[in-house]
Structure formats: structure tokens, C-alpha cells
Design an enzyme around this catalytic site. Structure first.
Site, PDB file in Angstrom:
ATOM      1  CE  LYS A 122      12.755  49.464  63.713  1.00  0.00           C
ATOM      2  NZ  LYS A 122      12.265  48.493  64.682  1.00  0.00           N
ATOM      3  CB  SER A 128      15.791  44.667  69.382  1.00  0.00           C
ATOM      4  OG  SER A 128      15.092  43.457  69.500  1.00  0.00           O
ATOM      5  CG  HIS A 175      11.579  39.795  70.923  1.00  0.00           C
ATOM      6  ND1 HIS A 175      12.824  40.234  70.538  1.00  0.00           N
ATOM      7  CD2 HIS A 175      10.716  40.796  70.615  1.00  0.00           C
ATOM      8  CE1 HIS A 175      12.714  41.447  70.010  1.00  0.00           C
ATOM      9  NE2 HIS A 175      11.456  41.816  70.054  1.00  0.00           N
ATOM     10  NE  ARG A 218       8.817  47.231  74.330  1.00  0.00           N
ATOM     11  CZ  ARG A 218       9.602  47.361  73.281  1.00  0.00           C
ATOM     12  NH1 ARG A 218      10.887  47.112  73.382  1.00  0.00           N
ATOM     13  NH2 ARG A 218       9.112  47.779  72.130  1.00  0.00           N
TER      14      ARG A 218
HETATM   15  P1  ADP Z   1       9.277  46.262  65.890  1.00  0.00           P
HETATM   16  O1  ADP Z   1      10.499  46.591  65.102  1.00  0.00           O
HETATM   17  O2  ADP Z   1       8.064  45.933  65.079  1.00  0.00           O
HETATM   18  O3  ADP Z   1       9.000  47.185  67.055  1.00  0.00           O
HETATM   19  P2  ADP Z   1      10.473  44.414  67.710  1.00  0.00           P
HETATM   20  O4  ADP Z   1      11.311  43.296  67.225  1.00  0.00           O
HETATM   21  O5  ADP Z   1      11.161  45.537  68.404  1.00  0.00           O
HETATM   22  O6  ADP Z   1       9.614  44.875  66.486  1.00  0.00           O
HETATM   23  O7  ADP Z   1       9.313  43.844  68.643  1.00  0.00           O
HETATM   24  C1  ADP Z   1       8.372  42.955  68.157  1.00  0.00           C
HETATM   25  C2  ADP Z   1       7.244  42.854  69.137  1.00  0.00           C
HETATM   26  O8  ADP Z   1       7.747  42.390  70.382  1.00  0.00           O
HETATM   27  C3  ADP Z   1       6.542  44.179  69.433  1.00  0.00           C
HETATM   28  O9  ADP Z   1       5.167  43.940  69.608  1.00  0.00           O
HETATM   29  C4  ADP Z   1       7.132  44.611  70.738  1.00  0.00           C
HETATM   30  O10 ADP Z   1       6.226  45.409  71.472  1.00  0.00           O
HETATM   31  C5  ADP Z   1       7.354  43.272  71.410  1.00  0.00           C
HETATM   32  N1  ADP Z   1       8.431  43.372  72.381  1.00  0.00           N
HETATM   33  C6  ADP Z   1       9.682  43.813  72.178  1.00  0.00           C
HETATM   34  N2  ADP Z   1      10.398  43.780  73.320  1.00  0.00           N
HETATM   35  C7  ADP Z   1       9.563  43.310  74.277  1.00  0.00           C
HETATM   36  C8  ADP Z   1       9.687  43.070  75.688  1.00  0.00           C
HETATM   37  N3  ADP Z   1      10.815  43.350  76.342  1.00  0.00           N
HETATM   38  N4  ADP Z   1       8.628  42.582  76.351  1.00  0.00           N
HETATM   39  C9  ADP Z   1       7.463  42.335  75.682  1.00  0.00           C
HETATM   40  N5  ADP Z   1       7.280  42.551  74.371  1.00  0.00           N
HETATM   41  C10 ADP Z   1       8.296  43.040  73.673  1.00  0.00           C
END
Ligand code: ADP
Length: 166
Positions: free
Chosen positions: A44, A131, A20, A93
């Protein structure tokens, strides 16, 4: 092209990871103002409260003057309009991200054609990182230290004293 670009980077951020942060840093370079927006109506099972996530995100982005942390619920495009944003920023990703992201981007475009979704490819070193994975490591008492920024790890250790203690 608008003279002042405002982008929203929406997500759950439960917890914020190095992936992030990488996207926040890279996104902040592309736009005038970047709003990192924490989804509040998530279904979630959450590790952290949205308030805790906001504090972590504020701490890790404190060095970026054009980054703001906010919350949203309801439709993302409605929130984007309220915040006068031009762009939604998302990360991709693996191929597995592509399908859901494409669907969301097309739906959002149907509802609000004036808002563009922009994707940044995950950096290679974070392309495996989610996450959900960090959440699992923390709840099982493992060491997530190399997957999250130091400030996030410090706060996680305060909340989950079993984390990173072996
Ligand atoms: P969601 O619950 O909407 O998937 P996340 O908190 O998991 O939200 O992720 C938010 C954004 O960050 C999404 O666009 C996701 O693709 C991006 N993201 C999450 N992890 C990574 C990572 N390791 N590298 C790049 N982008 C990421």
C-alpha cells in the site's frame, strides 16, 4: 489451554487509530502478552514509515505493561511461530471485513493448525473507522483529531503541518 497466552495483533497501522487502540486495550486484557506487529512488506502507498508507526504505537500503549510493539515481514504464521504465539488477534468492523478475514484465518489455519485466530468485534463508535479514511483526511488537509489518539495527532501534525490547521 496454555498457561501463558501470547497473541499477535498484526496490521499496517498507517496510522494507528482509536479503533486500533480500542482493540489493543481489549486484547491486552485477554492474554498474558500482546505483540502488536507492524507489517513491513506492505504494497500500500504508505503515509508513515514503519518506524514512525512503531513510535506512535509505543506511545499510545505505554500504559499497558503486557503490550509489545514489533515488526514482521513474510508469512504471519511463520512470525507467530518464531515469537511462540498461540493466537492471532484481528478486529471485525462490518460484514465487508468478514470475508477477507475468514479467508486469511482459514489459510493460516491450514498452514499452522496450532495457531488460533481470534476476532474481536469493533466497538460501535469505531466501527466506521479505518486507517485508509484517516490517511485520506490527512493528505487532503482535514481534521482527523477525533479519529486518532492525541499522541498520534501530535506526531501527524509535526509531519504534515497542513493537517488540522483550518
Ligand atoms: P490491515 O492492513 O492488515 O487491514 P489495519 O492496520 O488496517 O491492517 O488493521 C489491523 C487490524 O485492526 C485488523 O484486524 C483490523 O480489522 C483492525 N481494525 C482496524 N480498524 C479498526 C477499528 N476501527 N475497530 C476495530 N478494529 C479495527
Amino acid at each position: 489451554m496454555p498457561s501463558s497466552l501470547v497473541a499477535i495483533f498484526p496490521g499496517s497501522f498507517d496510522p494507528p487509530t482509536n479503533g486500533h487502540l480500542d482493540l489493543i486495550v481489549r486484547g491486552a486484557r485477554l492474554v498474558n502478552h500482546l505483540i502488536v506487529a507492524i507489517l513491513q512488506n506492505t504494497q500500500k502507498s504508505a503515509l508513515l514509515t514503519t518506524g514512525e508507526r512503531a513510535e506512535m504505537l509505543k506511545e499510545i500503549s505505554a500504559h499497558l505493561p503486557n503490550v509489545e510493539i514489533d515488526f514482521f515481514d513474510g508469512l504471519l504464521v511463520d512470525y507467530a511461530v518464531r515469537r511462540h504465539a498461540d493466537t492471532i488477534l484481528r478486529g471485525i468492523r462490518a460484514v465487508s471485513d468478514y470475508e477477507t478475514e475468514l479467508q486469511m484465518a482459514l489459510l493460516n489455519r491450514r498452514m499452522r493448525p496450532e495457531i488460533e485466530t481470534v476476532f474481536l468485534m469493533a466497538s460501535a463508535e469505531y466501527s466506521f473507522l479505518s486507517s485508509r479514511m484517516v490517511k485520506e483526511i490527512i493528505t487532503l488537509g482535514g481534521d482527523a483529531g477525533s479519529f486518532v489518539p492525541e499522541a498520534v495527532m501530535r506526531r501527524l501534525q509535526t509531519k504534515f503541518p497542513a493537517a488540522n490547521k483550518r
